[in-house]
Each structure stands twice: as C-alpha cells, then as structure tokens.
Design an enzyme around this catalytic site. Structure first.
Site, PDB file in Angstrom:
ATOM      1  NE  ARG A 143       5.497  -3.537  -4.462  1.00 25.36           N
ATOM      2  CZ  ARG A 143       4.182  -3.582  -4.243  1.00 25.36           C
ATOM      3  NH1 ARG A 143       3.696  -3.283  -3.046  1.00 25.36           N
ATOM      4  NH2 ARG A 143       3.343  -3.897  -5.217  1.00 25.36           N
ATOM      5  CD  GLN A 151      -3.074  -6.972  -3.497  1.00 23.07           C
ATOM      6  OE1 GLN A 151      -3.762  -7.665  -4.235  1.00 23.07           O
ATOM      7  NE2 GLN A 151      -1.893  -6.492  -3.870  1.00 23.07           N
ATOM      8  CG  ASN A 156      -5.042   1.816  -7.535  1.00 21.69           C
ATOM      9  OD1 ASN A 156      -4.351   2.024  -6.559  1.00 21.69           O
ATOM     10  ND2 ASN A 156      -6.197   1.157  -7.480  1.00 21.69           N
ATOM     11  N   GLY A 169       0.860  -1.179   0.000  1.00 22.59           N
ATOM     12  CA  GLY A 169       0.000   0.000   0.000  1.00 22.59           C
ATOM     13  C   GLY A 169       0.895   1.226   0.000  1.00 22.59           C
ATOM     14  CG  ASP A 214       0.050   1.981  -6.001  1.00 23.40           C
ATOM     15  OD1 ASP A 214      -1.106   1.615  -6.314  1.00 23.40           O
ATOM     16  OD2 ASP A 214       0.677   1.497  -5.035  1.00 23.40           O
TER      17      ASP A 214
HETATM   18  C1  LIG Z   1      -3.523   3.433  -0.276  1.00 24.16           C
HETATM   19  S1  LIG Z   1      -2.826   1.978  -0.962  1.00 24.16           S
HETATM   20  C2  LIG Z   1      -2.560   2.377  -2.579  1.00 24.16           C
HETATM   21  C3  LIG Z   1      -2.446   1.173  -3.507  1.00 24.16           C
HETATM   22  O1  LIG Z   1      -1.386   0.224  -3.186  1.00 24.16           O
HETATM   23  C4  LIG Z   1      -1.830  -1.101  -3.549  1.00 24.16           C
HETATM   24  O2  LIG Z   1      -0.853  -1.824  -4.265  1.00 24.16           O
HETATM   25  P1  LIG Z   1      -0.018  -2.999  -3.501  1.00 24.16           P
HETATM   26  O3  LIG Z   1      -1.015  -3.835  -2.746  1.00 24.16           O
HETATM   27  O4  LIG Z   1       0.679  -3.760  -4.635  1.00 24.16           O
HETATM   28  O5  LIG Z   1       0.966  -2.271  -2.618  1.00 24.16           O
HETATM   29  C5  LIG Z   1      -3.023  -0.840  -4.410  1.00 24.16           C
HETATM   30  O6  LIG Z   1      -2.653  -0.439  -5.715  1.00 24.16           O
HETATM   31  C6  LIG Z   1      -3.663   0.292  -3.638  1.00 24.16           C
HETATM   32  O7  LIG Z   1      -4.734   0.880  -4.278  1.00 24.16           O
END
Ligand SMILES: CSC[C@H]1O[C@H](OP(=O)(O)O)[C@H](O)[C@@H]1O
Length: 358
Positions: free
Chosen positions: A96, A201, A252, A54, A242
């Site tokens: 990342r 997720q 995203n 996140g 993101d």
């Molecule tokens: C406020 S979290 C933003 C964003 O991060 C997540 O990606 P990941 O689980 O790969 O870190 C996802 O895109 C969320 O929307």
C-alpha cells in the site's frame, strides 16, 4: 453481538514465533475471526485487502511479516542475506502506498539487521526489532491519548472519521485513544463516528470498538456531518493520519478534508492524532503524498451486492490531504504541535535524531 465490556481494548496483530495471528478486520463487526499468517504473501495479501489496516498496524504487520520470511532465507553470506532481505522488504513495501508507517517499519528492520555479524544474528535482530516496534507503538498511542484528552472536557461531543482505533495500532489507537482513557478516568465524552464510505471503517470498526469499551458512540453517515455539527453542537473533531509532511499537511481517510473544511465553517477545532512514525519530513508538502486508488467495486458494490449500474465510471481515492492551515493541532506522543508546523516538525525531528544517536 459483542458484550459492552468497559475494559475491552482490542488488539489486531500478535507475533506467534512461526506465524502471525491477525484479527481479520474485513469480517468485523459480525465475526471475530483470527487468521494465521505463515508467509510473506499472506501478509502482503492481508495488507492489500485491508484484513489489517490503519497506518501503525500496517507497519507492525509488515515488520512481523519481514521477520517471519527472513527466518527462512537461505544465505551463505551476510551480503547474500541482506540482498534477499531487501528484496522481501521491497515486496512488502509495495502492498500500500500512502501510510508511511509501512516503509518506516520495514526500514527500521533492515537497519537493525545491518548490525549483525552473522546471518543467524540478523534473523534474531529482525524479530526483536519488530517486537520493539509493536511494544513502542502501544506506549506511543497511550501517550497520544493522554495528550489528546487534555483537549477535551466532560460533556464534549467529538466527531471522528474512519477507524484510528486500537485495531489500527498496537493498542489504544490514535484518534480514539483519548476516548478509551476518558472511559477509564470516568470522563464522559460523546463520540460521533462517520460511517466512512466506501469501506465503512467507521460503521464497522469504530462503532464496534467503542461500543465494546462502553464509550458513548453515535453513528452517522458521512453526508450528515455538517448537519450533525450544527444540530448536535459538536465541540471538536479528531482524526488519525497516514502521512504527515514537513509542513503539517496530512493524508488521512477520504472524507477527512471535508470535515476540516466544515470545522472551519463552524469554527470547531480540528485535530490530527498521530505518532512520529506517521510523519514524513522528507516531503515538503501534501502535494507529494501518493494517494492510493482502490478497486472500483468498493464503490459500486455493498457487501458484494451491486448498487451502481454496470459500466459507470468510478473514482475511488482511499485518502485525501488536509492542508495544515485547516489543522488546529497535531497531537503526538511528544505533545501537541500548533501554529508554525514547518519549524515545529523540523525541531521535533532534529531532537529525535539527536535522541536516537545519543
Ligand atoms: C491510526 S490509523 C490511521 C489511518 O489509517 C486508515 O486508513 P485505512 O483504513 O485505509 O488503513 C485511516 O486513514 C486512519 O485514520
């Protein structure tokens, strides 16, 4: 199984002076395991393996990781300290590529340490700045929640994808923040959460978070989105981000672009919720956003069990980019941006720069 506790808004990262306590998001929803991260390598591993994920939470974890590792730097001069600090910053920044909060948080710490007149003072300033980033993010997300809640009314059915929740930030989340605040204000909203293949997720984290908070959440598979919009009368969509570029293009979780296209087809508002720390005005458009491609086994396996034939080609981008023309509004802690994103974002960061210098 977790009790439905209306007041439970979980947190994922906690500073413990000589270590970082981290909620292991890879074990949710079955296990609530807290890891004790003691080294910069522990933090790098936690970010790359999505034990913490996140955009804001990644930034917070990396900031604490840099402060923790810098405390052990042995340097006989400030120059030597800053050289070692920058090398550690670059290491964490490489964990990342897509979420800009990672680089934003690390750059904030390096800048904060520049003000020091001694190595010990620099080490203290790093800890203070990392704590400041976490404390600020909690209030930022609460404000995003307040602003996003103004877009909804009781009885609305709102779809989301991935997890832009409390555990993806300091607290409250971005896209999920309005649902927590709606619950606190007794405004009934129905949330439809896409499971979010391949890392799930949505199924594992958003469903878990919202159930714990007593929010009405329905889980669907990603390919059910169009039929759900049609048959359930989804009234709007809200997602996290993101990285948002100068023209409003938004990276995203993979699958977000699908929802934006479907939203246009069904004439449903599509909102992005994100803090200013997720904007990257240095990039003109989404074409320049680095899209992380992850281990093919995330696609070919489910909980370690192979579900696809050996040898099959796999394409596993973790993010996609939604063009700004498909975005109805971008909800930030400063309000909701609509329309001409290029000038709105430019003005926002001009104000921000003046505010910071004042
Ligand atoms: C406020 S979290 C933003 C964003 O991060 C997540 O990606 P990941 O689980 O790969 O870190 C996802 O895109 C969320 O929307």
């Amino acid at each position: 199984m977790h009790e439905n506790n209306n007041n439970c808004i979980p947190r994922s990262v906690e500073w413990k002076e000589t270590s970082i306590s981290l909620l292991n998001q890879q074990k949710l929803p079955h296990e609530t395991e807290y890891l004790e991260l003691k080294t910069i390598e522990d933090v790098w591993d936690a970010i790359t393996t999505l034990k913490v994920r996140g955009a804001p939470a990644i930034g917070i974890a990396a900031a604490f990781g840099l402060a923790l590792s810098a405390a052990d730097i042995s340097a006989d001069s400030l120059d030597s300290f800053h050289r070692q600090l920058n090398s550690q910053k670059d290491y964490l920044a490489g964990s990342r590529p897509t979420a800009v909060n990672l680089a934003w948080a690390l750059d904030r710490l390096v800048k904060a340490a520049q003000k020091a007149i001694s190595v010990n003072e620099a080490k203290t300033l790093l800890i203070h700045e990392a704590i400041r980033i976490q404390v600020e993010d909690e209030e930022t997300c609460r404000l995003i929640g307040e602003n996003a809640l103004s877009l909804f009314k009781a009885g609305d059915k709102v779809m989301t994808i991935c997890n832009a929740g409390s555990i993806a930030t300091a607290k409250y989340g971005t896209a999920l923040a309005p649902f927590y605040l709606a619950k606190q204000k007794d405004i009934s909203l129905e949330v439809y959460a896409c499971e979010t293949r391949p890392v799930l997720q949505g199924a594992r984290l958003t469903a878990w978070e919202l159930l714990q908070a007593g929010v009405d959440v329905t889980l669907i598979t990603d390919n059910m989105a169009a039929h759900t919009m049609k048959s359930k009368g989804i009234t709007s969509i809200i997602v996290g981000a993101d990285r948002i570029t100068a023209n409003g293009d938004t990276a995203n979780k993979i699958g977000t672009y699908n929802l934006a296209i479907l939203a246009k087809a069904f004439d449903i508002p599509f909102y992005v919720a994100a803090p200013l720390s997720t904007f990257d005005p240095s990039l003109d458009s989404g074409k320049s956003i680095p899209i992380e491609e992850r281990n093919p086994e995330e696609v070919t396996h489910l909980h370690g069990v192979r579900i696809a034939p050996e040898g099959v080609n796999v394409f596993n981008p973790a993010f996609d980019v939604t063009p700004s023309e498909l975005i109805t509004g971008i909800v930030t802690e400063r309000g909701i941006l609509t329309g001409d994103y290029l000038s709105k974002i430019r003005n926002l960061f001009k104000e921000e720069a003046q505010y910071v210098e004042s």
